[in-house]
Design an enzyme around this catalytic site. Sequence first.
Site, PDB file in Angstrom:
ATOM      1  N   ASP A  13      -9.126 -69.885  78.214  1.00  0.00           N
ATOM      2  CA  ASP A  13      -8.842 -69.857  79.698  1.00  0.00           C
ATOM      3  C   ASP A  13      -7.492 -69.158  79.881  1.00  0.00           C
ATOM      4  O   ASP A  13      -6.811 -68.813  78.861  1.00  0.00           O
ATOM      5  CB  ASP A  13      -8.567 -71.517  80.031  1.00  0.00           C
ATOM      6  CG  ASP A  13      -8.160 -71.737  81.530  1.00  0.00           C
ATOM      7  OD1 ASP A  13      -8.389 -71.162  82.407  1.00  0.00           O
ATOM      8  OD2 ASP A  13      -7.515 -72.494  81.648  1.00  0.00           O
ATOM      9  N   ASP A  15      -4.805 -69.661  82.890  1.00  0.00           N
ATOM     10  CA  ASP A  15      -3.728 -70.384  83.520  1.00  0.00           C
ATOM     11  C   ASP A  15      -3.505 -71.627  82.758  1.00  0.00           C
ATOM     12  O   ASP A  15      -4.393 -72.374  82.302  1.00  0.00           O
ATOM     13  CB  ASP A  15      -4.240 -70.809  85.130  1.00  0.00           C
ATOM     14  CG  ASP A  15      -4.343 -69.562  86.012  1.00  0.00           C
ATOM     15  OD1 ASP A  15      -3.619 -68.537  85.622  1.00  0.00           O
ATOM     16  OD2 ASP A  15      -4.717 -69.705  86.881  1.00  0.00           O
TER      17      ASP A  15
END
Length: 254
Positions: A13, A15
Site C-alpha cells: 500500500d 498511504d
Amino acid sequence: MDNTQQKILAVFDFDNTLVDGNTDTWVLDLHPPCRQQMNQQKSEGHCWTDIMHSIFSVLHKKDVRKQDYESCFKSLQFTEGIKETCDFLKNMNIQSVIVSDSNSYFIEHLLQRDSLQEVFSSIYTNPAQWNKDGRLTVERYHSHTCGRCPENLCKGEVLKKYLEKQRLKTGQKFDYIVYIGDGQGDVCAALTLEASDMVLAREGYILLNDLQKQLEMSQGMLPQAKVVSWKTGFDVLKEFQTLIQRSTMKNDLN
C-alpha cells in the site's frame, strides 16, 4: 544476489505504509477550508476519488499550482526504515508492486523525489493528470462488484488479476506473497492470500484490528495468510530478511 529461485512478491500500500501519512488529506493544508467540503461529501456517501477530483478543482480555483503541491509534500516523508527495506528488495531482485487508493501523480512524484521509482515494477492506483490549464484531475481506477471495497478500487481483484497475468506470462506462481498495508482498503487483498503468504499489518491501524477481530471471533472470511504487525519499516525489513533466509535454506535442501 539473484532471487529468481525464491519467487517472492512484495505488494505495498502507499498511504500510511510506504509514506508516513495520507497523501490526499496532506494536500488539504494548501487550503484548509477544503476539509469541511471533504467531510460533507464523505458523509453524503460520495466516492473518495470523486471527492478528491472536486477538491483539486477547488484548489485550482484558489490558484494552487503543481509547485505548491510539491512544496506541500516536502514535509511528507517515507516511513522510518522503508527506504532501507526498498534498497533490500531491489538488491535481492524481489518483485515489488504498489496497489494504492492514492493517485498516480502523488505516488510517482514522491517515489522520484526520493529515488525509489526503480524499486517497483508496477503501480496500480487511480490515474491522475494535469490539464492544460494547470488543474490536477483524478479518475477511478476501475469498477467492480466487490461489496467490501470502495467503489473505485478493489485491491483484492487487482491482486488476483496481477497474479493470473504473471502466471500466464511465466508459467509459474509465486512461492511467497508478502502484503504490506494498514487500512480498510487492504482487507480484501489480505483475504485473498494463502497459508504460505504473509500480511504485514501496521500496528494501530484498521487492517490489523479487523484481521485480529475476525480471527478472534472466527466470523466472516478468515485470513489464511500469517498476520504480523509492524511499527516501522525496519520491522518489515526484518520479515523479508527472515523470509529470504528460510526460502534459501529450503532451496538448499531441495
